[in-house]
Design a protein around this motif. Sequence first.
Motif, mmCIF file in Angstrom:
data_model
loop_
_atom_site.group_PDB
_atom_site.id
_atom_site.type_symbol
_atom_site.label_atom_id
_atom_site.label_comp_id
_atom_site.label_asym_id
_atom_site.label_seq_id
_atom_site.Cartn_x
_atom_site.Cartn_y
_atom_site.Cartn_z
ATOM 1 N N SER A 16 27.826 -24.311 8.071
ATOM 2 C CA SER A 16 26.937 -25.206 8.797
ATOM 3 C C SER A 16 27.778 -26.193 9.590
ATOM 4 C CB SER A 16 26.028 -25.974 7.823
ATOM 5 O OG SER A 16 25.173 -25.085 7.137
ATOM 6 N N VAL A 18 28.843 -29.547 11.031
ATOM 7 C CA VAL A 18 28.680 -30.900 10.518
ATOM 8 C C VAL A 18 29.381 -31.878 11.450
ATOM 9 C CG1 VAL A 18 29.145 -32.457 8.583
ATOM 10 C CG2 VAL A 18 28.573 -30.059 8.140
ATOM 11 N N LYS A 22 26.426 -35.350 9.105
ATOM 12 C CA LYS A 22 25.101 -34.812 9.423
ATOM 13 C C LYS A 22 25.219 -33.325 9.763
ATOM 14 C CE LYS A 22 23.066 -38.937 9.408
ATOM 15 N NZ LYS A 22 21.951 -39.333 8.538
ATOM 16 N N ILE A 23 24.305 -32.512 9.227
ATOM 17 C CA ILE A 23 24.289 -31.080 9.510
ATOM 18 C C ILE A 23 23.477 -30.837 10.773
ATOM 19 C CG2 ILE A 23 23.606 -28.807 8.663
ATOM 20 C CD1 ILE A 23 23.990 -29.854 5.825
ATOM 21 N N SER A 25 22.418 -27.965 12.077
ATOM 22 C CA SER A 25 21.498 -26.823 12.097
ATOM 23 C C SER A 25 20.286 -27.013 11.201
ATOM 24 C CB SER A 25 22.251 -25.558 11.668
ATOM 25 O OG SER A 25 22.867 -25.739 10.401
ATOM 26 N N THR A 26 19.888 -28.255 10.924
ATOM 27 C CA THR A 26 18.719 -28.477 10.074
ATOM 28 C C THR A 26 17.450 -27.937 10.725
ATOM 29 O OG1 THR A 26 18.578 -30.701 11.030
ATOM 30 C CG2 THR A 26 19.672 -30.486 8.890
ATOM 31 N N ALA A 27 17.423 -27.914 12.054
ATOM 32 C CA ALA A 27 16.288 -27.335 12.793
ATOM 33 C C ALA A 27 16.841 -26.305 13.767
ATOM 34 C CB ALA A 27 15.529 -28.426 13.537
ATOM 35 N N ASP A 237 24.707 -39.919 14.965
ATOM 36 C CA ASP A 237 23.706 -39.041 14.342
ATOM 37 C C ASP A 237 23.256 -37.982 15.350
ATOM 38 O OD1 ASP A 237 21.530 -37.845 13.079
ATOM 39 O OD2 ASP A 237 20.839 -39.721 12.177
ATOM 40 N N PRO A 239 21.904 -34.812 14.951
ATOM 41 C CA PRO A 239 20.568 -34.217 14.797
ATOM 42 C C PRO A 239 19.450 -35.138 15.280
ATOM 43 C CG PRO A 239 21.872 -33.842 12.823
ATOM 44 C CD PRO A 239 22.646 -34.810 13.679
ATOM 45 N N GLU A 240 19.575 -36.428 15.004
ATOM 46 C CA GLU A 240 18.552 -37.378 15.458
ATOM 47 C C GLU A 240 18.489 -37.425 16.976
ATOM 48 O OE1 GLU A 240 16.962 -40.907 17.148
ATOM 49 O OE2 GLU A 240 19.133 -40.527 17.075
ATOM 50 N N GLU A 243 16.501 -34.503 18.372
ATOM 51 C CA GLU A 243 15.073 -34.745 18.185
ATOM 52 C C GLU A 243 14.562 -35.789 19.177
ATOM 53 O OE1 GLU A 243 12.805 -33.343 16.310
ATOM 54 O OE2 GLU A 243 14.165 -31.960 15.266
#
Length: 309
Positions: A16, A18, A22-23, A25-27, A237, A239-240, A243
């Motif tokens: 994954s 990172v 923070k990962i 590939s969470t979504a 961050d 991933p944030e 989004e």
Amino acid sequence: MSISMQTTQGDEESFSLVANGKILSTAPNRLGDLTPTDPGIGVAAIRHLYEENGYVWLKGFLPRREVIEFRGWVFGHLANTGLIAPGTDPRDGIASAIAPDNRAVDRYLMSLVRSVAYEGFCTQPRMARFMDEFLAGISYLHKRKIMRHVRPGTTIATPAHYDLVYLRGGTSRVVTSWIPIGDIPAEMGGLTYLEGSHAIGARMEREFNERNGDLSPEERVSAYNRNMTEGGWVSKDLPEMAERFDTRWLTADYEAGDIMLHSPFMIHASTTNQDKGHRLRLSTDIRYQNVNDEIDARWNNHWSLDDML
């Protein structure tokens, strides 16, 4: 054959991505692939892709073997710092079991970027001719150039940012070239780009200029002024961010000989080096502009630890 001469295709072991804990590939809809470009399509087509996407990934632009030999030259010198595992081929860049002082390694790298060998690597004739054509004039290569190394197994990752934050004292028509020195598959922590973010970065820069009319001229060009996040970063961050802007982080398996060109507004970051072979990531980032455009005077000096850029 040395490890750095091998491709990583066929390695199916999952991992994954990172960045700063923070990962990514969470979504699944927040992660994608960069699109490679054949340099043979011509400069006009390459420029169109650059303007449309904010980046262009030129496959095999530089001679692969020469890039790998240069990797060996760099790590051969850095072996003096204890960075490289004793008895290994410097071209492989196998990290020593005990990490040396990072600032000592960076100081050594700062000596290497002043060398004739490094200057020659950055000013290869094909690169010089291409940038003249790409910039539609005589290209200027900034004196301040950076070479970075990343040990495997560390949490080091560059937070999300766009480059103009550090180059506000000159033209906004700067082009960054990020060059992997050796193969950098995704698990080694290469650059990742926020899809379509050259428009986001340009909007952020306009908003900064509108809100900060009270800053002194010195503060306006500094990435460390009182109205910016730490170090000029957009976020740690990743991933944030994907989004928030409803987009994706794009990654790639880079190979020796590839070069990336990206807009000064393109938001990008790096990920953690998780290489199972204990290889060090090595790369350089250099910046070009048309010689007739205004040049940020801070970039007329060699890279140093205290230059605040």
